[in-house]
Design a protein around this motif. Structure first.
Motif, PDB file in Angstrom:
ATOM      1  N   ALA A 213       0.914  -1.031  -0.027  1.00  0.00           N
ATOM      2  CA  ALA A 213      -0.012  -0.089   0.036  1.00  0.00           C
ATOM      3  C   ALA A 213       0.931   1.156   0.004  1.00  0.00           C
ATOM      4  O   ALA A 213       1.962   1.398   0.867  1.00  0.00           O
ATOM      5  CB  ALA A 213      -1.026   0.214   1.152  1.00  0.00           C
ATOM      6  N   MET A 214       0.651   2.351  -0.808  1.00  0.00           N
ATOM      7  CA  MET A 214       1.376   3.331  -0.997  1.00  0.00           C
ATOM      8  C   MET A 214       1.513   4.315  -0.141  1.00  0.00           C
ATOM      9  O   MET A 214       0.366   4.784   0.138  1.00  0.00           O
ATOM     10  CB  MET A 214       1.375   3.871  -2.363  1.00  0.00           C
ATOM     11  N   PRO A 215       2.227   5.178   0.295  1.00  0.00           N
ATOM     12  CA  PRO A 215       2.428   6.218   0.881  1.00  0.00           C
ATOM     13  C   PRO A 215       2.027   7.472   0.040  1.00  0.00           C
ATOM     14  O   PRO A 215       2.247   7.432  -1.055  1.00  0.00           O
ATOM     15  CB  PRO A 215       3.622   6.569   1.522  1.00  0.00           C
ATOM     16  N   GLN A 216       1.383   8.515   0.503  1.00  0.00           N
ATOM     17  CA  GLN A 216       1.174   9.776  -0.177  1.00  0.00           C
ATOM     18  C   GLN A 216       2.528  10.623  -0.414  1.00  0.00           C
ATOM     19  O   GLN A 216       2.769  11.543   0.247  1.00  0.00           O
ATOM     20  CB  GLN A 216       0.038  10.732   0.385  1.00  0.00           C
ATOM     21  N   ARG A 255       0.894   7.203  -6.498  1.00  0.00           N
ATOM     22  CA  ARG A 255      -0.390   6.527  -6.753  1.00  0.00           C
ATOM     23  C   ARG A 255      -0.633   6.738  -8.339  1.00  0.00           C
ATOM     24  O   ARG A 255      -1.309   6.007  -8.971  1.00  0.00           O
ATOM     25  CB  ARG A 255      -1.472   6.877  -6.230  1.00  0.00           C
ATOM     26  N   GLU A 256      -0.311   8.023  -8.878  1.00  0.00           N
ATOM     27  CA  GLU A 256      -0.422   8.224 -10.172  1.00  0.00           C
ATOM     28  C   GLU A 256       0.674   7.553 -10.932  1.00  0.00           C
ATOM     29  O   GLU A 256       0.408   7.287 -12.138  1.00  0.00           O
ATOM     30  CB  GLU A 256      -0.292   9.773 -10.330  1.00  0.00           C
ATOM     31  N   ILE A 257       1.928   7.562 -10.433  1.00  0.00           N
ATOM     32  CA  ILE A 257       2.982   6.746 -11.217  1.00  0.00           C
ATOM     33  C   ILE A 257       2.330   4.981 -11.246  1.00  0.00           C
ATOM     34  O   ILE A 257       2.708   4.354 -12.422  1.00  0.00           O
ATOM     35  CB  ILE A 257       4.170   6.603 -10.365  1.00  0.00           C
ATOM     36  N   GLN A 276      -3.496   2.886  -1.290  1.00  0.00           N
ATOM     37  CA  GLN A 276      -2.816   3.792  -0.552  1.00  0.00           C
ATOM     38  C   GLN A 276      -2.994   4.195   0.711  1.00  0.00           C
ATOM     39  O   GLN A 276      -4.068   4.119   1.285  1.00  0.00           O
ATOM     40  CB  GLN A 276      -3.326   5.501  -1.356  1.00  0.00           C
ATOM     41  N   LEU A 277      -1.944   4.149   1.640  1.00  0.00           N
ATOM     42  CA  LEU A 277      -1.877   4.226   2.973  1.00  0.00           C
ATOM     43  C   LEU A 277      -2.674   5.688   3.528  1.00  0.00           C
ATOM     44  O   LEU A 277      -1.807   6.617   2.697  1.00  0.00           O
ATOM     45  CB  LEU A 277      -0.740   3.848   3.705  1.00  0.00           C
ATOM     46  N   PRO A 278      -3.434   5.909   4.623  1.00  0.00           N
ATOM     47  CA  PRO A 278      -3.680   6.965   4.839  1.00  0.00           C
ATOM     48  C   PRO A 278      -2.530   7.623   5.430  1.00  0.00           C
ATOM     49  O   PRO A 278      -1.645   7.043   6.098  1.00  0.00           O
ATOM     50  CB  PRO A 278      -4.837   6.858   6.053  1.00  0.00           C
ATOM     51  N   ASN A 279      -2.184   8.980   5.655  1.00  0.00           N
ATOM     52  CA  ASN A 279      -1.071   9.446   6.290  1.00  0.00           C
ATOM     53  C   ASN A 279      -0.950   9.250   7.834  1.00  0.00           C
ATOM     54  O   ASN A 279       0.380   8.911   8.141  1.00  0.00           O
ATOM     55  CB  ASN A 279      -1.102  10.971   6.121  1.00  0.00           C
ATOM     56  N   PHE A 280      -1.963   9.192   8.527  1.00  0.00           N
ATOM     57  CA  PHE A 280      -1.699   8.847   9.829  1.00  0.00           C
ATOM     58  C   PHE A 280      -1.216   7.155  10.147  1.00  0.00           C
ATOM     59  O   PHE A 280      -0.366   7.317  11.029  1.00  0.00           O
ATOM     60  CB  PHE A 280      -2.993   8.912  10.612  1.00  0.00           C
ATOM     61  N   ALA A 281      -1.558   6.319   9.033  1.00  0.00           N
ATOM     62  CA  ALA A 281      -0.909   5.025   9.222  1.00  0.00           C
ATOM     63  C   ALA A 281       0.539   5.098   8.788  1.00  0.00           C
ATOM     64  O   ALA A 281       1.218   4.245   9.336  1.00  0.00           O
ATOM     65  CB  ALA A 281      -2.004   4.206   8.348  1.00  0.00           C
ATOM     66  N   VAL A 282       0.833   5.807   7.773  1.00  0.00           N
ATOM     67  CA  VAL A 282       1.996   6.071   7.301  1.00  0.00           C
ATOM     68  C   VAL A 282       3.017   6.439   8.570  1.00  0.00           C
ATOM     69  O   VAL A 282       4.340   5.764   8.938  1.00  0.00           O
ATOM     70  CB  VAL A 282       2.613   6.793   6.188  1.00  0.00           C
ATOM     71  N   LYS A 283       2.633   7.441   8.996  1.00  0.00           N
ATOM     72  CA  LYS A 283       3.408   7.771  10.243  1.00  0.00           C
ATOM     73  C   LYS A 283       3.790   7.048  11.482  1.00  0.00           C
ATOM     74  O   LYS A 283       4.648   6.981  12.222  1.00  0.00           O
ATOM     75  CB  LYS A 283       2.699   9.247  10.908  1.00  0.00           C
TER      76      LYS A 283
END
Length: 333
Positions: A213-216, A255-257, A276-283
């Motif tokens: 799952a991709m980070p933003q 995500r666009e790549i 895509q991972l939500p930002n809070f999950a990435v952190k």
């Protein structure tokens, strides 16, 4: 009489395409290698694009040593200083790559000015012109990044300090040599050799399904072929002397790549992630993701950047970013 150009770091991604571009224009090219055992591999990579004939030569020189640089520069008209240590350096600290980049740049410049070259074009990084992320300012060539800003990892810190050292050194030189720096964004495009891939590792990992799952995260992208062309324009244009030039085309989120890969590559892109991972999950996951940890300040951010100066003064005209992404992917094993 054919002019001779020295390209440092001949095994590198950008250096390889600079060599190809120069040979296609009729220059004689000499390139440095840390060990001459890599010569056959570089010759083979260059031959996949153009016939070098007798116009490609090699010499042994390393950024961490004074040995070999005077011989490498002898008889050269220009220098493209492309070589730089790669890696994030996260495991060794933010200054872990500074010494080889800083000291190596000064070695190159001392030898070049001693040899009386016309101009050195140095490959820096767009990050060297990036203001603090919360400033709201646009990245352009008037901006000098602060190497102590926590947004920068070891690689970008080394680039900031090396470019600053280059300009400071040239300000003390009493001679004909000129300096121009090129500041690329994330460099993608077709590879010539399967080493020193830098940003291309992002494409390779997406094709392998990593991360699941991709980070933003987003990148200002430049095609390696367009970047090589810009180096040569910066080398020859009278207006480029003493100037910095940002080299970047479009901005794409990861995500666009990934979507571009899935749309154009068919079965080759079956592993490319879609989530895509939500930002809070990435952190929350950052302590367990060393590859991502150094990019943490950029999560969810699209900072503003302009390459208008390179477009206006040097005719920089980046190709469509989808072409860059797909050509890059198709060149990977």
């Amino acid at each position: 009489m054919t002019e001779t150009v020295l390209v440092t770091g001949g095994t590198g991604f950008v250096a390889g395409w600079c060599i190809v571009n120069l040979l296609e224009r009729g220059y004689t090219v000499r390139t440095t290698l840390r060990t001459l055992s890599r010569e056959p591999a570089v010759r083979s990579a260059v031959a996949s694009q153009t016939d070098a004939g007798t116009r490609l030569g090699f010499c042994a020189a390393d950024l961490t040593s004074d040995d070999g640089w005077d011989a490498a520069m002898a008889g050269c008209n220009y220098v493209l200083h492309v070589a730089s240590p790669l890696g994030t350096g996260a495991e060794k600290g933010r200054n872990s790559l500074t010494a080889p980049a800083h000291d190596g740049t000064l070695r190159v410049l001392r030898a070049a000015t001693k040899a009386g070259v016309k101009r050195v074009v140095m490959t820096s990084a767009a990050a060297t012109a990036r203001p603090p992320l919360a400033s709201g300012k646009v990245s352009d060539e008037t901006v000098w990044a602060d190497p102590d800003d926590p947004q920068f990892d070891a690689y970008r810190v080394s680039k900031i300090r090396a470019e600053r050292a280059a300009w400071d050194f040239m300000a003390t030189v009493d001679g004909p040599a000129e300096l121009t720096t090129v500041l690329p964004g994330a460099v993608f495009g077709p590879i010539l050799m399967r080493e020193n891939l830098g940003s291309v590792d992002i494409i390779q990992r997406l094709l392998q399904g990593n991360p699941a799952a991709m980070p933003q995260l987003g990148f200002w992208i430049v095609d390696v072929r367009d970047l090589a062309e810009l180096h040569v324009q910066a080398m020859t244009s009278p207006a480029a002397a003493g100037q910095r030039f940002i080299a970047a085309g479009d901005f794409l989120w990861m995500r666009e790549i990934a979507a571009t890969l899935r749309t154009d590559l068919g079965h080759r892109a079956t592993k490319v992630p879609t989530r895509q991972l939500p930002n809070f999950a990435v952190k929350l996951l950052l302590p367990f993701m060393p590859r991502l940890k150094t990019l943490a300040p950029l999560i969810g951010r699209k900072f503003q950047l302009t390459s208008e100066k390179a477009r206006r003064q040097l005719g920089f005209s980046p190709r469509p970013v989808a072409e860059t992404i797909i050509d890059c992917a198709n060149s990977l094993p």
